[in-house]
Design a protein around this motif. Sequence first.
Motif, short mmCIF file in Angstrom:
data_model
loop_
_atom_site.label_atom_id
_atom_site.label_comp_id
_atom_site.label_asym_id
_atom_site.label_seq_id
_atom_site.Cartn_x
_atom_site.Cartn_y
_atom_site.Cartn_z
N ARG A 33 64.96 -28.58 7.24
CA ARG A 33 64.10 -29.25 8.22
C ARG A 33 64.90 -29.95 9.32
O ARG A 33 64.42 -30.12 10.44
CB ARG A 33 63.20 -30.28 7.52
N LEU A 34 66.11 -30.35 8.99
CA LEU A 34 66.92 -31.13 9.94
C LEU A 34 67.90 -30.29 10.76
O LEU A 34 68.30 -30.70 11.85
CB LEU A 34 67.70 -32.20 9.20
N LEU A 35 68.30 -29.15 10.25
CA LEU A 35 69.37 -28.38 10.88
C LEU A 35 69.11 -28.07 12.36
O LEU A 35 70.05 -28.11 13.17
CB LEU A 35 69.62 -27.09 10.11
N PRO A 36 67.88 -27.76 12.78
CA PRO A 36 67.68 -27.44 14.20
C PRO A 36 68.00 -28.58 15.16
O PRO A 36 68.17 -28.35 16.36
CB PRO A 36 66.19 -27.07 14.27
N TYR A 37 68.09 -29.81 14.65
CA TYR A 37 68.31 -30.97 15.51
C TYR A 37 69.73 -31.51 15.42
O TYR A 37 70.05 -32.52 16.05
CB TYR A 37 67.31 -32.08 15.15
N ALA A 38 70.58 -30.85 14.66
CA ALA A 38 71.93 -31.37 14.40
C ALA A 38 72.89 -31.04 15.53
O ALA A 38 72.94 -29.91 16.02
CB ALA A 38 72.47 -30.81 13.08
N THR A 39 73.67 -32.03 15.91
CA THR A 39 74.83 -31.76 16.76
C THR A 39 75.90 -31.09 15.93
O THR A 39 76.55 -30.14 16.38
CB THR A 39 75.37 -33.07 17.37
N VAL A 40 76.09 -31.59 14.71
CA VAL A 40 77.05 -31.00 13.77
C VAL A 40 76.43 -31.00 12.38
O VAL A 40 75.83 -31.99 11.97
CB VAL A 40 78.37 -31.81 13.71
N ALA A 41 76.58 -29.90 11.66
CA ALA A 41 76.24 -29.84 10.24
C ALA A 41 77.53 -29.62 9.46
O ALA A 41 78.40 -28.85 9.90
CB ALA A 41 75.26 -28.71 9.96
#
Length: 261
Positions: free
Chosen positions: A124-132
């Motif tokens: 759910r969060l990955l699309p908004y990450a600058t870095v994963a």
Amino acid sequence: MTPRTLLTIAGSDSGGGAGIQADLKVFAALGAYGTSVLTAVTAQNTRGVDAVLPMPPRTVTEQLDSVLADFTVAAVKTGMLGTPAVADVVAEAARAGRLPHLVVDPVLVATSGHRLGVVSAVERLLPYATVATPNCAEAAAITGRPVDDVAAMVVAAEALAAGGPEYVVVTGGDLDGGEAVDVLHGDGVTTLLRAPRVDTRHTHGTGCSFSAAIAVRLALGDPVPAAVGAAKEYVLRALDGARSWELGAGRGPLNHFGWSA
């Protein structure tokens, strides 16, 4: 001079080596002011995780709203989210532009092997990450394919970046070999970050500390590749500084403040 304010959204580690506690130590060690939103309470120590109590989504929302209403947050990192419902709360804040320079550490399994998160929460969060910043086990869980060597790390980093993050770092500290190799992918470029492996069993909180250090460097204005490189150097020093420590009977914490330097 007023320090930059950072926010960690993660679970508590009662042993103090990972989670919220490790993040706040890293922020302080690198000269930033840390705030926090608690997603879960765990009963754990260096030997393992004994219990996990997720926070209700409303409690997470209230903490998040309270912090963001009063502090100008320069960067945010997430760790253990615990449940998809909590991840939805955080994702909504990210979607609204309230979580700048978001670093997503997809905490799925603790160093001890205890499962702490679910894949759907992280996705759910990955699309908004600058870095994963997944490790090999986490990258494998998210992509659904084995990640057990550098070539597989490259494939996983590219696949995860296609899902939304601007950059992905697949960390290879858990693999065998004389080097600790991380794979950074972003902007169509893949880079291998190599360093001598630190011979120590005290690795509890390594992933949390790495992602927290990236967030600090992003808050200070570093581009992502420079932030990742600086974070890797910091974690290597913290690992080396704790090699002779005897804190707990299991995998001990890092030396976040350079006490043994």
